[in-house]
Design a protein around this motif. Structure first.
Motif, PDB file in Angstrom:
ATOM      1  N   TYR A  76       0.966  -1.357  -0.129  1.00 40.47           N
ATOM      2  CA  TYR A  76       0.282   0.100   0.137  1.00 40.47           C
ATOM      3  C   TYR A  76       0.928   1.250  -0.049  1.00 40.47           C
ATOM      4  CZ  TYR A  76      -3.316   3.491   1.794  1.00 40.47           C
ATOM      5  OH  TYR A  76      -4.141   4.707   1.992  1.00 40.47           O
ATOM      6  N   GLU A 134       2.319   3.050  -3.283  1.00 40.05           N
ATOM      7  CA  GLU A 134       1.683   4.098  -4.084  1.00 40.05           C
ATOM      8  C   GLU A 134       1.354   5.263  -3.429  1.00 40.05           C
ATOM      9  OE1 GLU A 134      -2.579   4.421  -6.747  1.00 40.05           O
ATOM     10  OE2 GLU A 134      -1.979   2.538  -5.932  1.00 40.05           O
ATOM     11  N   SER A 141      -6.560   6.617   1.177  1.00 39.80           N
ATOM     12  CA  SER A 141      -6.670   6.432  -0.072  1.00 39.80           C
ATOM     13  C   SER A 141      -7.758   7.638  -0.715  1.00 39.80           C
ATOM     14  CB  SER A 141      -7.468   5.005  -0.512  1.00 39.80           C
ATOM     15  OG  SER A 141      -6.777   3.853  -0.187  1.00 39.80           O
ATOM     16  N   LYS A 161     -15.328   0.570  -4.539  1.00 42.86           N
ATOM     17  CA  LYS A 161     -14.661  -0.563  -3.936  1.00 42.86           C
ATOM     18  C   LYS A 161     -13.866  -0.147  -2.711  1.00 42.86           C
ATOM     19  CE  LYS A 161     -13.665  -2.486  -8.468  1.00 42.86           C
ATOM     20  NZ  LYS A 161     -12.517  -2.781  -9.361  1.00 42.86           N
ATOM     21  N   THR A 162     -13.287   1.116  -2.628  1.00 37.44           N
ATOM     22  CA  THR A 162     -12.784   1.699  -1.534  1.00 37.44           C
ATOM     23  C   THR A 162     -13.659   1.649  -0.196  1.00 37.44           C
ATOM     24  OG1 THR A 162     -11.276   2.815  -2.786  1.00 37.44           O
ATOM     25  CG2 THR A 162     -11.236   3.536  -0.401  1.00 37.44           C
ATOM     26  N   ASP A 206     -11.490   4.734  -7.709  1.00 37.11           N
ATOM     27  CA  ASP A 206     -10.590   4.149  -6.765  1.00 37.11           C
ATOM     28  C   ASP A 206      -9.297   4.046  -7.100  1.00 37.11           C
ATOM     29  OD1 ASP A 206     -12.627   2.583  -5.177  1.00 37.11           O
ATOM     30  OD2 ASP A 206     -13.447   1.672  -6.840  1.00 37.11           O
ATOM     31  N   THR A 220      -5.163   2.492  -7.518  1.00 43.89           N
ATOM     32  CA  THR A 220      -4.835   1.162  -8.150  1.00 43.89           C
ATOM     33  C   THR A 220      -4.874  -0.041  -7.220  1.00 43.89           C
ATOM     34  OG1 THR A 220      -2.460   1.440  -7.790  1.00 43.89           O
ATOM     35  CG2 THR A 220      -3.507   2.565  -9.807  1.00 43.89           C
ATOM     36  N   TRP A 221      -4.252  -1.304  -7.868  1.00 46.13           N
ATOM     37  CA  TRP A 221      -4.292  -2.446  -7.170  1.00 46.13           C
ATOM     38  C   TRP A 221      -3.316  -2.613  -6.134  1.00 46.13           C
ATOM     39  CZ3 TRP A 221       0.210  -5.093  -6.783  1.00 46.13           C
ATOM     40  CH2 TRP A 221       1.488  -4.732  -7.557  1.00 46.13           C
ATOM     41  N   ARG A 222      -2.421  -1.718  -6.016  1.00 48.47           N
ATOM     42  CA  ARG A 222      -1.388  -1.601  -4.810  1.00 48.47           C
ATOM     43  C   ARG A 222      -2.222  -1.162  -3.733  1.00 48.47           C
ATOM     44  NH1 ARG A 222       3.920   1.617  -7.320  1.00 48.47           N
ATOM     45  NH2 ARG A 222       2.253   2.660  -7.810  1.00 48.47           N
ATOM     46  N   LEU A 270      -5.790  -1.345  -3.404  1.00 48.27           N
ATOM     47  CA  LEU A 270      -7.034  -2.074  -3.386  1.00 48.27           C
ATOM     48  C   LEU A 270      -6.804  -3.647  -2.969  1.00 48.27           C
ATOM     49  CD1 LEU A 270      -8.877  -0.960  -6.693  1.00 48.27           C
ATOM     50  CD2 LEU A 270      -9.465  -0.452  -4.231  1.00 48.27           C
ATOM     51  N   ILE A 271      -5.590  -4.191  -3.459  1.00 48.33           N
ATOM     52  CA  ILE A 271      -5.479  -5.590  -2.776  1.00 48.33           C
ATOM     53  C   ILE A 271      -5.341  -5.498  -1.197  1.00 48.33           C
ATOM     54  CG2 ILE A 271      -3.849  -7.374  -2.644  1.00 48.33           C
ATOM     55  CD1 ILE A 271      -3.069  -6.886  -5.692  1.00 48.33           C
TER      56      ILE A 271
END
Length: 489
Positions: free
Chosen positions: A94, A97, A348, A370-371, A451, A453-455, A457-458
């Motif tokens: 996380y 980013e 985020s 998603k967040t 949202d 990026t994947w870094r 969101l994962i």
């Protein structure tokens, strides 16, 4: 020195972080790959050691007679070590980013990585001397993280954090001396190691209360909580580190060690010392949850929530019973996952929109679905809604309190219900504003604001899933915690 492998997960991040500090990697991608690879490998080693089932000890060296630097993994150390080892790779991912908007990234990741090793040192410590050493090292390696931006507010926050921590260390040091002398430097043992026949019980109780307050600085008990609010000025990966994983958890972990593994509950239960520490914890829960409702700054609201939730753990611990210990450990897990998720959502939002205050979040949930979905799960868990791990931990606290059958223990139940109501208000206010704003108050953010990026969101997705999985399938966790409280692990 046959068991020298025990210190590998401790030394590896500390040495790697020091190397990154003195020999920075200029290429961001190469540095990120190197740091994440190191953290993942270290977590794999750490989890392997923690769950190998070894009861062997490692005395690195003796300072004086029975005073040694001792490492030994027991049940409580396994719990704290697993929390740290599991969350750190996701937190680091996380941070990659988030820190693209900050300066001095190499310095940040150097201290961030060193903090990982120091936190594991606390988890692996086999006696009070070793834990105290790494506990103080944790202060030293996290001060630069709090002050990272070097703006005036960050410098003040760093100084305040240092003042509070050094003051708390002085109180805790007094207890270290008593435990070393009257516990003969023995390794931690469930039920305590103190020889109560050598000193007056009331003196031991006084020293216990002093140590509770000393370690309570990092656990942010009232009125020693001010540093935690000020530290919200730090970058969000640091704030999450302070509030969910390492620093504050080290505080409650130390209190559990002090209560159940050093003094033992026999001399404390039913005494004035128990009344004082339980009263402090109960007041802190009420204070933190009430202030969270009033606070409109996103991160500071979560900071007050942390103050309240940490004292949930202390409140359970001060019940001085196996059920209380189980409840305290369960909420350690629930709060670690729920709060790191909540802080990462706030980070985020600030990263993508620049918004810091809750009134500015009206309608943002529709652009960052998603967040804010993960934040909703976090809100459910921290409030204690069924099917989440937060419900399990709060249920356990209430169960332990009812079993206490004293006026103060029944007071714990009242405090628990009040704080749950406040949590519902201060957490779901954010959710409702994000998804259901009043008509005409929607914030028109830039069309490309979606949202992250994947870094980012994962980790958020993993945390949200963990809260639900542990909520609907809590049996293995609770079985493990019962074994820890019984001293069989």
């Amino acid at each position: 020195m046959e068991n020298i492998y025990i210190i590998i997960p401790i030394l590896l991040p500390i040495l790697a972080g020091a190397l990154l500090f003195f020999f920075p990697i200029k290429d961001r991608k190469r540095r990120n790959i190197a740091v994440e690879s190191l953290v993942i490998v270290n977590s794999a080693i750490s989890l392997g050691i923690l769950w190998a089932g070894s009861k062997e000890s490692l005395i690195l060296f003796e300072l004086y007679k029975n005073v040694s630097l001792l490492f030994r993994i027991d049940g409580l150390g396994m719990l704290f070590g697993t929390i740290v080892s599991t969350l750190w790779p996701l937190a680091t991912l996380y941070a990659f980013e988030y820190m693209t908007h900050e300066t001095r990234e190499n310095t940040f990741f150097a201290f961030y990585t060193m903090t990982y090793g120091v936190s594991l040192g606390i988890a692996y410590a086999g006696n009070m001397m070793t834990m105290y050493l790494f506990y103080e090292l944790l202060t030293l390696v996290t001060i630069p993280l709090v002050m990272h931006t070097m703006i005036p507010r960050a410098r003040r926050a760093g100084r305040q954090y240092a003042y509070y921590s050094i003051g708390g260390a002085a109180f805790a040091f007094t207890s270290l001396i008593f435990i070393t002398v009257y516990g003969e430097g023995a390794s931690f043992a469930i039920g305590g190691v103190m020889d109560h026949t050598l000193v007056d019980d009331n003196i031991l109780r006084l020293i216990y209360v002093m140590a509770f307050l000393g370690f309570g600085v990092k656990a942010a008990v009232f009125p020693l909580h001010g540093w935690l609010i000020s530290a919200s000025v730090a970058p969000t990966p640091v704030t999450a580190l302070l509030h969910a994983v390492a620093v504050v958890k080290a505080g409650v972990f130390a209190v559990l060690r002090l209560t159940y593994y050093c003094y033992g509950t026999e001399i404390l239960k039913g005494s004035w010392a128990q009344d004082i520490v339980m009263g402090i914890a109960m007041f802190t829960v009420v204070y933190g949850s009430t202030m969270a409702v009033k606070e409109v700054h996103f991160k500071r609201r979560l900071a007050y929530s942390t103050i309240s939730n940490l004292s949930y753990i202390l409140m359970a611990a001060t019940l001085m019973s196996p059920l209380g210990m189980i409840a305290a450990m369960c909420h350690m897990v629930a709060h670690a996952i729920g709060k790191i998720c909540a802080f990462f959502v706030s980070g985020s939002v600030m990263f993508k929109t620049g918004y810091h205050f809750i009134p500015a979040l009206d309608g943002v949930g529709h652009q960052m679905k998603k967040t804010f979905l993960t934040f909703t799960v976090s809100a459910m868990s921290l409030t204690g809604i069924p099917l989440t791990i937060g419900f399990i931990s709060k249920w356990r606290i209430a169960k332990a309190a009812f079993a206490g059958e004293t006026l103060l223990s029944y007071g714990v139940v009242i405090v628990l219900f009040y704080a749950a109501l406040m949590a519902a208000i201060y957490m779901f206010t954010v959710v409702i504003r994000a998804f259901c704003p009043e008509k005409g108050k929607e914030r028109l953010i830039g069309g490309d604001t979606t949202d992250p990026t994947w870094r980012m969101l994962i980790p958020l997705g993993v945390f949200a899933a963990a809260m639900i999985v542990l909520g609907v399938h809590s049996g293995p966790l609770l079985d493990f915690l019962e074994q820890v409280a019984a001293g069989s692990i």
